[in-house]
Design a protein around this motif. Sequence first.
Motif, PDB file in Angstrom:
ATOM      1  N   TYR A   1      20.237  90.952  26.350  1.00  0.00           N
ATOM      2  CA  TYR A   1      18.790  91.793  26.361  1.00  0.00           C
ATOM      3  C   TYR A   1      19.309  92.776  27.552  1.00  0.00           C
TER       4      TYR A   1
ATOM      5  N   SER B   1      13.399  78.218  24.598  1.00  0.00           N
ATOM      6  CA  SER B   1      12.618  79.440  23.626  1.00  0.00           C
ATOM      7  C   SER B   1      13.471  79.334  22.408  1.00  0.00           C
ATOM      8  N   HIS B   2      14.820  79.995  22.715  1.00  0.00           N
ATOM      9  CA  HIS B   2      15.889  80.175  20.896  1.00  0.00           C
ATOM     10  C   HIS B   2      16.000  78.802  20.656  1.00  0.00           C
TER      11      HIS B   2
ATOM     12  N   THR C   1      17.747  87.219  29.490  1.00  0.00           N
ATOM     13  CA  THR C   1      16.837  86.638  29.140  1.00  0.00           C
ATOM     14  C   THR C   1      15.992  87.718  29.018  1.00  0.00           C
TER      15      THR C   1
ATOM     16  N   ASN D   1       0.913  80.523  24.549  1.00  0.00           N
ATOM     17  CA  ASN D   1       2.805  80.545  24.483  1.00  0.00           C
ATOM     18  C   ASN D   1       3.621  79.944  25.560  1.00  0.00           C
ATOM     19  N   ALA D   2       5.352  80.036  24.750  1.00  0.00           N
ATOM     20  CA  ALA D   2       5.914  79.699  26.185  1.00  0.00           C
ATOM     21  C   ALA D   2       5.783  80.501  27.524  1.00  0.00           C
ATOM     22  N   THR D   3       5.533  81.324  27.448  1.00  0.00           N
ATOM     23  CA  THR D   3       5.800  82.229  28.936  1.00  0.00           C
ATOM     24  C   THR D   3       4.501  81.499  29.801  1.00  0.00           C
TER      25      THR D   3
ATOM     26  N   LYS E   1      11.149  83.462  16.310  1.00  0.00           N
ATOM     27  CA  LYS E   1      11.887  82.172  16.899  1.00  0.00           C
ATOM     28  C   LYS E   1      12.487  81.291  15.535  1.00  0.00           C
TER      29      LYS E   1
ATOM     30  N   SER F   1       9.587  78.215  22.820  1.00  0.00           N
ATOM     31  CA  SER F   1       8.595  79.314  22.211  1.00  0.00           C
ATOM     32  C   SER F   1       8.169  78.817  20.459  1.00  0.00           C
TER      33      SER F   1
ATOM     34  N   ASP G   1      14.622  76.738  29.452  1.00  0.00           N
ATOM     35  CA  ASP G   1      14.168  77.453  28.135  1.00  0.00           C
ATOM     36  C   ASP G   1      15.213  77.535  27.609  1.00  0.00           C
TER      37      ASP G   1
HETATM   38  C1  LIG Z   1      10.400  84.320  23.366  1.00  0.00           C
HETATM   39  C2  LIG Z   1      11.188  83.596  24.735  1.00  0.00           C
HETATM   40  C3  LIG Z   1      10.209  83.515  26.184  1.00  0.00           C
HETATM   41  C4  LIG Z   1       8.855  83.305  25.767  1.00  0.00           C
HETATM   42  O1  LIG Z   1       8.466  82.513  24.382  1.00  0.00           O
HETATM   43  P1  LIG Z   1       6.952  83.482  24.133  1.00  0.00           P
HETATM   44  O2  LIG Z   1       5.274  82.199  23.256  1.00  0.00           O
HETATM   45  O3  LIG Z   1       6.289  84.287  23.208  1.00  0.00           O
HETATM   46  O4  LIG Z   1       5.727  83.521  25.552  1.00  0.00           O
HETATM   47  C5  LIG Z   1      10.575  83.076  26.810  1.00  0.00           C
HETATM   48  N1  LIG Z   1      11.400  83.098  27.048  1.00  0.00           N
HETATM   49  C6  LIG Z   1      12.965  83.398  26.099  1.00  0.00           C
HETATM   50  C7  LIG Z   1      14.129  82.788  26.682  1.00  0.00           C
HETATM   51  C8  LIG Z   1      12.167  83.783  24.964  1.00  0.00           C
HETATM   52  O5  LIG Z   1      12.760  84.634  23.967  1.00  0.00           O
END
Ligand SMILES: *Cc1c(COP(=O)(O)O)cnc(C)c1O
Length: 372
Positions: free
Chosen positions: A321, A159-160, A79, A53-55, A188, A183, A157
């Motif tokens: 958020y 992710s988006h 975020t 995962n992205a985390t 996403k 992510s 980051d």
């Molecule tokens: C979704 C998201 C993450 C975490 O992604 P995962 O794949 O669910 O771990 C981190 N940062 C942002 C900004 C996100 O939107």
Amino acid sequence: MIPYGKQSISQLDIDSVVEVMRSGLLTQGAVVPEFESRISNYCASLYAVSTNNATSALHLACLALGVAPGDIVWTSPITFVASANCAKYCGASIDFVDVEPNTGLMSVASLEEKLLLAAKRGSLPKVIIPVHYSGQSCDMVKISLLATKYGIKVIEDASHALGATYLGSKIGSCKYSDVCIFSFHPVKMITTAEGGMALTNNEVIAKIIRKLKNHGIVQNSAIAPWYYEQQELGFNYRMPDLLAALGISQLQQLDTFLIKRRQAADYYYKNIDSEKLETIYQHEYGESSYHLFPILLKNSQLRLELYDLFLAHGIKCQVHYIPVYKQPHYNQAGSDHYSGSESFYQRELSIPIFVDITAENLKTIIKLLNSF
Ligand SMILES: *Cc1c(COP(=O)(O)O)cnc(C)c1O
């Protein structure tokens, strides 16, 4: 119920996953490296390392950049909590840089001001993590210039923001950062159910992340071909082939996904009465991937009323958020008053945007908005 976002799954995706299920190897075969190389080709980075995962990718990126107890990491308050949690996993402390009130993106002016002060106090961060909120890039040239000036590393980051551009390059090119994270969670841009990726142009960083996502184990073929030795304490943060197969077929559709999201966004821009309702500002330097479509109400009371109105019509909006420093776990962490974040948080509502949103859905949403 119409959600604010969701995945788009085609027969191509189903076939792609089923093929791996029938192949005999469910994890750590040839599909994961294939997905990684396709992502790095798409974004024009030298290296890409997948994770579960992205985390996890954010955690390993921090470790690879040497984040350790005693260090400070800065990110945006607007975020998902993972952008801040990753620093705490490394024992570092977290602080926040305020956002632009009209975009939700890390404010370069606030960053510059905060760096100046931190330099005087000897409390500079080791890493900053700008967040490409909603799919729009932060102003990475200015952020990277400041980072270089103060000797700070940068993790995007993103992710988006898979598929978004900045100054003509795809996000993920890592032209202005050390590492960039995507992510693949279902809401996403593309999905692998759970999944993430760390992109970099630095071979050493790529190697560290690759080692740490697999328990800290590497092959030492100088001893024997079967000799896999654990050199340090890592994690099991691997993406399985089964999910990478979904990633590959999703990536093949990403450009279509982007067109459809941009069409939905265009429809909103054309039909939202801009006299009455504000949408977030889009900088000229790039093109958003439109992971989210945030609108800004005059105040939180109106936002709540609109949220309820949508819900009564079967449409589930979301607020992106709650500022991270307001989360009970963080308990007002952060050293400043964040006026941009406070204002953004009071006013923001993400209305539905996803690949398969229908013309009828969009019409209903516009009707509600313009009657509000
Ligand atoms: C979704 C998201 C993450 C975490 O992604 P995962 O794949 O669910 O771990 C981190 N940062 C942002 C900004 C996100 O939107």
